[in-house]
Design an enzyme around this catalytic site. Structure first.
Site, short mmCIF file in Angstrom:
data_model
loop_
_atom_site.label_atom_id
_atom_site.label_comp_id
_atom_site.label_asym_id
_atom_site.label_seq_id
_atom_site.Cartn_x
_atom_site.Cartn_y
_atom_site.Cartn_z
N ARG A 11 -5.68 -4.98 -1.56
CA ARG A 11 -5.11 -6.03 -2.41
C ARG A 11 -4.52 -7.14 -1.55
NH1 ARG A 11 -3.12 -6.84 -7.46
NH2 ARG A 11 -1.35 -8.27 -7.60
N ASP B 95 7.10 -3.95 1.27
CA ASP B 95 7.46 -4.18 -0.12
C ASP B 95 7.12 -2.96 -0.96
OD1 ASP B 95 4.68 -4.37 -0.29
OD2 ASP B 95 4.67 -6.53 -0.68
N LEU C 275 2.38 -4.63 3.07
CA LEU C 275 2.61 -5.73 2.13
C LEU C 275 1.47 -5.81 1.12
CD1 LEU C 275 3.63 -8.30 4.88
CD2 LEU C 275 5.20 -7.24 3.25
N HIS C 276 1.82 -5.66 -0.16
CA HIS C 276 0.78 -5.73 -1.19
C HIS C 276 1.29 -6.18 -2.54
CE1 HIS C 276 2.55 -1.78 -2.03
NE2 HIS C 276 2.08 -1.92 -3.25
N ARG C 277 2.62 -6.32 -2.71
CA ARG C 277 3.16 -6.66 -4.03
C ARG C 277 2.71 -8.04 -4.49
NH1 ARG C 277 5.45 -2.20 -6.63
NH2 ARG C 277 6.53 -0.94 -5.06
#
Length: 363
Positions: free
Chosen positions: A239, A279, A204-206
């Protein structure tokens, strides 16, 4: 003198795509120069991929590092313009949809250098995604558009791209996956990380998931509901890490955060899992070939072929826990569809198109 082909890479997703192209093109009478922009510059995000995938050490590392989109893109453009002035390529090859991709496209186009886009035509139709902007700009400027799926061909046609520029070649990242699949050792990764029992993997990083504080809180609640059912192992991207931790992401015994992994280790982790929550674009493709159920936590995907011909489905934070429950109840898949030309030979087809454009004939 042999024509010069310059490959521009910059981030983790680029490397598994470039590897089979570099190898296949080496059979033709061309000179190849591999450029790493340094957009991803820590070992787990870049250097380890060159070691594990047998990619030659980059001939040039621009070392641009991280930064805001505009600043990072500008740094890559400035460095590439200088490089292309010193050693003018006959052909530039760009991969994917990262900032390095669009930077190289802009420089090559402005300098009048022919360039090819590997993974052209993918569309999410979500202009809040920086990657979508990069895709649109790169494809508009490209001389050769190398597509991974038939929907990508349709998108390019709808945008007025000349048919002779478009080549359906398949997915080179799948070449890399199939080449190294027997090295994806789930048991070794389990032992290394101390994982026991069934587990899910999450990536998950979006921005839509980890930038806004309200989104982060909702994501944490959704992932805790997943962890109520099975432990979750998440190699956490730099991120958004601090935001997730501050929002209590780790305040659940079923959540297990590990540092980013190398390609072989990550794919071993995925291969041994009961499902993936992501994501990321590339993970949707990798799970499609491995037969691992994939839940994409986004409102859209630029890879719909992974839904129609794979194991992927789109979910929201509200529906995530129920979809996980269904995956766990269904058990391991024994058969599933896979997209056309995702057969391990995309690199060879890409090399043939590139060589033909240069008039290079294989000995």
């Amino acid at each position: 003198m042999a024509p010069l082909v310059v490959h521009v890479t910059g981030a983790r997703p680029n490397f598994p795509k470039a590897a089979p192209v570099l190898q296949a093109l080496s059979a033709y009478p061309v000179e190849q120069l591999l450029v790493h922009t340094g957009q991803h510059y820590d070992d787990a995000m870049s250097e380890v991929f060159f070691r594990q995938l047998g990619i030659p050490k980059p001939d040039v590392n621009l070392g641009v590092g991280s930064g805001a989109h505009g600043a990072q893109t500008a740094k890559v453009m400035e460095a590439l313009e200088e490089l292309f002035t010193q050693r003018r390529p006959d052909l530039v090859v760009v991969y994917g949809d990262v900032n390095s991709t669009v930077a190289a496209a802009l420089v090559a186009s402005k300098m009048g250098i022919t360039f090819a886009h590997v993974e052209a035509g993918l569309r999410s139709f979500d202009m809040t995604m920086p990657e979508e902007i990069n895709r649109l700009v790169t494809d508009k400027l490209s001389d050769l558009l190398l597509t991974t799926s038939t929907d990508a061909i349709a998108h390019l046609g709808n945008e007025g791209t000349a048919p002779e520029k478009i080549h359906f070649v398949g997915n080179p990242m799948i070449d890399t996956l199939l080449t190294h699949r027997e090295r994806f050792d789930a048991a070794a990764v389990r032992a290394e990380l101390g994982i026991e029992g069934d587990y899910l993997v999450a990536t998950l990083h979006r921005p839509g998931n980890v930038d806004d504080p309200d989104d982060v809180r909702a994501l944490v609640a959704a992932m805790h509901a997943v962890a109520d059912q099975a432990q979750v192992v998440i190699p956490l991207h730099p991120r958004g890490r601090a935001r997730l931790e501050d929002a209590g992401f780790l305040d659940h015994p079923g959540m297990r955060v590990v540092d980013p992994l190398g390609y072989l280790e990550f794919m071993g982790l995925v291969r041994g899992s009961v499902g993936v929550v992501t994501d990321s674009g590339g993970v949707q493709e990798e799970t499609t070939i491995l037969g691992v159920p994939c839940l994409t936590l986004r409102p859209n995907t630029e890879r719909p072929v992974t839904i129609t011909h794979g194991t992927n489905q789109l979910v929201t934070r509200d529906t995530l826990a129920e979809r996980v429950r269904e995956i766990l109840a269904a058990g391991k898949l024994t058969q599933w569809p896979t997209p056309p030309l995702w057969d391990g030979h995309a690199g060879e087809r890409i090399a043939a198109v590139l060589a033909s454009s240069l008039g290079a004939v294989r000995p």
